[in-house]
Motif scaffolding. Structure first.
Motif, PDB file in Angstrom:
ATOM      1  N   TYR A  24       0.853  -1.187   0.000  1.00  0.00           N
ATOM      2  CA  TYR A  24       0.000   0.000   0.000  1.00  0.00           C
ATOM      3  C   TYR A  24       0.888   1.236   0.000  1.00  0.00           C
ATOM      4  O   TYR A  24       1.850   1.310   0.762  1.00  0.00           O
ATOM      5  N   ALA A  25       0.587   2.182  -0.872  1.00  0.00           N
ATOM      6  CA  ALA A  25       1.417   3.382  -1.022  1.00  0.00           C
ATOM      7  C   ALA A  25       2.855   2.992  -1.335  1.00  0.00           C
ATOM      8  O   ALA A  25       3.802   3.604  -0.832  1.00  0.00           O
ATOM      9  N   ASP A 177     -14.675   5.152  -6.522  1.00  0.00           N
ATOM     10  CA  ASP A 177     -14.943   5.164  -7.959  1.00  0.00           C
ATOM     11  C   ASP A 177     -13.596   4.961  -8.633  1.00  0.00           C
ATOM     12  O   ASP A 177     -12.825   5.909  -8.802  1.00  0.00           O
ATOM     13  N   GLU A 178     -13.291   3.732  -8.989  1.00  0.00           N
ATOM     14  CA  GLU A 178     -11.942   3.417  -9.457  1.00  0.00           C
ATOM     15  C   GLU A 178     -11.934   2.259 -10.435  1.00  0.00           C
ATOM     16  O   GLU A 178     -12.852   1.440 -10.481  1.00  0.00           O
ATOM     17  N   GLU A 179     -10.879   2.214 -11.201  1.00  0.00           N
ATOM     18  CA  GLU A 179     -10.597   1.063 -12.052  1.00  0.00           C
ATOM     19  C   GLU A 179      -9.795   0.059 -11.227  1.00  0.00           C
ATOM     20  O   GLU A 179      -8.968   0.451 -10.398  1.00  0.00           O
ATOM     21  N   GLN A 180     -10.057  -1.217 -11.435  1.00  0.00           N
ATOM     22  CA  GLN A 180      -9.290  -2.232 -10.726  1.00  0.00           C
ATOM     23  C   GLN A 180      -8.940  -3.362 -11.685  1.00  0.00           C
ATOM     24  O   GLN A 180      -9.701  -3.663 -12.611  1.00  0.00           O
ATOM     25  N   THR A 181      -7.783  -3.963 -11.442  1.00  0.00           N
ATOM     26  CA  THR A 181      -7.301  -5.046 -12.298  1.00  0.00           C
ATOM     27  C   THR A 181      -7.071  -6.295 -11.460  1.00  0.00           C
ATOM     28  O   THR A 181      -6.447  -6.230 -10.395  1.00  0.00           O
ATOM     29  N   LEU A 182      -7.582  -7.418 -11.946  1.00  0.00           N
ATOM     30  CA  LEU A 182      -7.390  -8.712 -11.308  1.00  0.00           C
ATOM     31  C   LEU A 182      -6.672  -9.634 -12.277  1.00  0.00           C
ATOM     32  O   LEU A 182      -6.949  -9.625 -13.477  1.00  0.00           O
ATOM     33  N   TYR A 183      -5.752 -10.431 -11.753  1.00  0.00           N
ATOM     34  CA  TYR A 183      -5.133 -11.514 -12.517  1.00  0.00           C
ATOM     35  C   TYR A 183      -5.544 -12.801 -11.839  1.00  0.00           C
ATOM     36  O   TYR A 183      -5.323 -12.968 -10.629  1.00  0.00           O
ATOM     37  N   VAL A 184      -6.156 -13.718 -12.579  1.00  0.00           N
ATOM     38  CA  VAL A 184      -6.671 -14.939 -11.977  1.00  0.00           C
ATOM     39  C   VAL A 184      -6.087 -16.161 -12.664  1.00  0.00           C
ATOM     40  O   VAL A 184      -5.721 -16.116 -13.848  1.00  0.00           O
ATOM     41  N   ALA A 185      -6.005 -17.261 -11.917  1.00  0.00           N
ATOM     42  CA  ALA A 185      -5.472 -18.516 -12.447  1.00  0.00           C
ATOM     43  C   ALA A 185      -6.288 -19.681 -11.903  1.00  0.00           C
ATOM     44  O   ALA A 185      -6.782 -19.631 -10.765  1.00  0.00           O
ATOM     45  N   PRO A 186      -6.467 -20.754 -12.689  1.00  0.00           N
ATOM     46  CA  PRO A 186      -7.205 -21.933 -12.221  1.00  0.00           C
ATOM     47  C   PRO A 186      -6.573 -22.526 -10.970  1.00  0.00           C
ATOM     48  O   PRO A 186      -5.346 -22.573 -10.834  1.00  0.00           O
ATOM     49  N   GLY A 187      -7.407 -22.967 -10.050  1.00  0.00           N
ATOM     50  CA  GLY A 187      -6.921 -23.610  -8.835  1.00  0.00           C
ATOM     51  C   GLY A 187      -6.424 -22.649  -7.778  1.00  0.00           C
ATOM     52  O   GLY A 187      -6.179 -23.057  -6.638  1.00  0.00           O
ATOM     53  N   GLU A 194      -4.711  -5.132  -8.235  1.00  0.00           N
ATOM     54  CA  GLU A 194      -4.088  -3.818  -8.190  1.00  0.00           C
ATOM     55  C   GLU A 194      -5.102  -2.714  -8.460  1.00  0.00           C
ATOM     56  O   GLU A 194      -6.045  -2.879  -9.223  1.00  0.00           O
ATOM     57  N   ALA A 195      -4.899  -1.598  -7.775  1.00  0.00           N
ATOM     58  CA  ALA A 195      -5.753  -0.420  -7.942  1.00  0.00           C
ATOM     59  C   ALA A 195      -4.893   0.816  -7.699  1.00  0.00           C
ATOM     60  O   ALA A 195      -4.048   0.826  -6.803  1.00  0.00           O
ATOM     61  N   MET A 196      -5.120   1.842  -8.491  1.00  0.00           N
ATOM     62  CA  MET A 196      -4.339   3.079  -8.340  1.00  0.00           C
ATOM     63  C   MET A 196      -4.964   4.012  -7.309  1.00  0.00           C
ATOM     64  O   MET A 196      -4.271   4.807  -6.685  1.00  0.00           O
ATOM     65  N   ASN A 197      -6.273   3.932  -7.121  1.00  0.00           N
ATOM     66  CA  ASN A 197      -6.966   4.808  -6.154  1.00  0.00           C
ATOM     67  C   ASN A 197      -7.775   3.938  -5.209  1.00  0.00           C
ATOM     68  O   ASN A 197      -9.000   3.906  -5.251  1.00  0.00           O
ATOM     69  N   TYR A 198      -7.070   3.222  -4.345  1.00  0.00           N
ATOM     70  CA  TYR A 198      -7.665   2.172  -3.537  1.00  0.00           C
ATOM     71  C   TYR A 198      -8.648   2.715  -2.510  1.00  0.00           C
ATOM     72  O   TYR A 198      -8.318   3.587  -1.710  1.00  0.00           O
ATOM     73  N   MET A 199      -9.873   2.197  -2.549  1.00  0.00           N
ATOM     74  CA  MET A 199     -10.922   2.539  -1.582  1.00  0.00           C
ATOM     75  C   MET A 199     -11.146   4.044  -1.482  1.00  0.00           C
ATOM     76  O   MET A 199     -11.429   4.572  -0.406  1.00  0.00           O
ATOM     77  N   PRO A 204      -2.099   3.965  -4.396  1.00  0.00           N
ATOM     78  CA  PRO A 204      -1.994   2.665  -5.069  1.00  0.00           C
ATOM     79  C   PRO A 204      -1.973   1.498  -4.091  1.00  0.00           C
ATOM     80  O   PRO A 204      -1.414   1.589  -2.995  1.00  0.00           O
ATOM     81  N   TYR A 205      -2.587   0.395  -4.527  1.00  0.00           N
ATOM     82  CA  TYR A 205      -2.659  -0.832  -3.726  1.00  0.00           C
ATOM     83  C   TYR A 205      -2.295  -2.010  -4.616  1.00  0.00           C
ATOM     84  O   TYR A 205      -2.669  -2.065  -5.782  1.00  0.00           O
ATOM     85  N   LEU A 206      -1.561  -2.942  -4.038  1.00  0.00           N
ATOM     86  CA  LEU A 206      -1.181  -4.144  -4.765  1.00  0.00           C
ATOM     87  C   LEU A 206      -1.157  -5.327  -3.817  1.00  0.00           C
ATOM     88  O   LEU A 206      -0.606  -5.249  -2.708  1.00  0.00           O
ATOM     89  N   SER A 207      -1.738  -6.433  -4.244  1.00  0.00           N
ATOM     90  CA  SER A 207      -1.665  -7.698  -3.515  1.00  0.00           C
ATOM     91  C   SER A 207      -1.247  -8.761  -4.512  1.00  0.00           C
ATOM     92  O   SER A 207      -1.863  -8.890  -5.576  1.00  0.00           O
ATOM     93  N   GLU A 208      -0.186  -9.524  -4.183  1.00  0.00           N
ATOM     94  CA  GLU A 208       0.323 -10.516  -5.137  1.00  0.00           C
ATOM     95  C   GLU A 208       0.829 -11.757  -4.419  1.00  0.00           C
ATOM     96  O   GLU A 208       1.404 -11.685  -3.331  1.00  0.00           O
ATOM     97  N   VAL A 209       0.612 -12.897  -5.049  1.00  0.00           N
ATOM     98  CA  VAL A 209       1.026 -14.181  -4.503  1.00  0.00           C
ATOM     99  C   VAL A 209       2.554 -14.229  -4.341  1.00  0.00           C
ATOM    100  O   VAL A 209       3.303 -13.824  -5.235  1.00  0.00           O
ATOM    101  N   THR A 210       3.005 -14.738  -3.186  1.00  0.00           N
ATOM    102  CA  THR A 210       4.446 -14.924  -2.956  1.00  0.00           C
ATOM    103  C   THR A 210       4.795 -16.373  -2.626  1.00  0.00           C
ATOM    104  O   THR A 210       5.934 -16.791  -2.833  1.00  0.00           O
ATOM    105  N   GLU A 211       3.825 -17.128  -2.118  1.00  0.00           N
ATOM    106  CA  GLU A 211       4.078 -18.529  -1.781  1.00  0.00           C
ATOM    107  C   GLU A 211       2.841 -19.369  -2.114  1.00  0.00           C
ATOM    108  O   GLU A 211       1.710 -18.916  -1.915  1.00  0.00           O
TER     109      GLU A 211
END
Length: 215
Positions: A24-25, A177-187, A194-199, A204-211
């Motif tokens: 975040y930020a 009021d924002e655009e948001q992007t999701l990346y999805v995968a089976p299973g 990710e969002a540039m104007n979160y909530m 900016p906000y980003l959440s991503e798989v690490t493990e």
């Protein structure tokens, strides 16, 4: 390339674990770990129970989450029918499970391809925090699969579909009021969000798989 299951765009193998870094930020704020604790059959439908555990930047149990009464994590259940389910993002649009919820954000089908449009909805959640009630209402609309791509993550290369759309509403007393992007995968489900104007915060906000384990 990371090997994925074929049970739809959701994590539903019992015992599997996925960890996300939360940024975040442009700063790492901590981690969220999602573990499948139970999968049961209900008349041909699968009920999948996820346990969300909040961790600090070092991957240790979050003291702030413990102070909020969520030191043991938050459990939420999802009903999967023919590989499809309704996405609600309970951890994001609620408060550690002590809220009243109705509706959904997106209907996630078992299969997706570039050009597909997702059915959007409205989620309402009323939660209590420090003696007051906060009413959240969020609508997801115009979400569409725009491309197929491979994300390079700390968990390995993951083949994903990129989904973009718009979010409107009010969360934690802020207009959204924002655009948001999701990346999805089976299973797995969401691999990156990710969002540039979160909530409504213009941050900016980003959440991503690490493990990933047991998928």
């Amino acid at each position: 390339m990371f090997s994925q299951g074929s049970e739809g765009y959701i994590q539903q193998r019992k015992g599997s674990r996925v960890r996300y870094a939360v940024i975040y930020a442009n700063k790492l704020r901590g981690h969220v770990e999602r573990t499948v604790t139970d999968v049961s059959d209900d008349g041909g439908k699968h009920k999948v129970t996820h346990l969300y555990t909040m961790l600090n930047k070092k991957g240790k149990p979050s003291k702030s989450a413990a102070l909020m009464g969520a030191g043991d994590g938050m459990q939420t259940s999802v009903t999967v029918e023919d590989g499809a389910y309704y996405l609600t993002l309970d951890l994001m649009y609620g408060s550690m499970g002590n809220d009243n919820r109705s509706g959904y954000l997106l209907k996630m089908p078992k299969t997706l391809k570039v050009g597909d449009e997702l059915e959007g909805g409205t989620l309402k959640a009323s939660m209590k925090f420090m003696g007051s009630t906060i009413n959240n209402e969020v609508t997801f609309k115009n979400f569409k699969v725009t491309e197929e791509t491979t994300l390079q993550t700390k968990a390995g290369d993951i083949k994903c579909l990129k989904i973009t759309g718009r979010i409107t509403g009010r969360v934690s007393r802020q207009n959204v009021d924002e655009e948001q992007t999701l990346y999805v995968a089976p299973g797995i489900g969401i691999v990156r969000q990710e969002a540039m104007n979160y909530m409504g915060s213009k941050t900016p906000y980003l959440s991503e798989v690490t493990e990933i384990e047991g998928i």
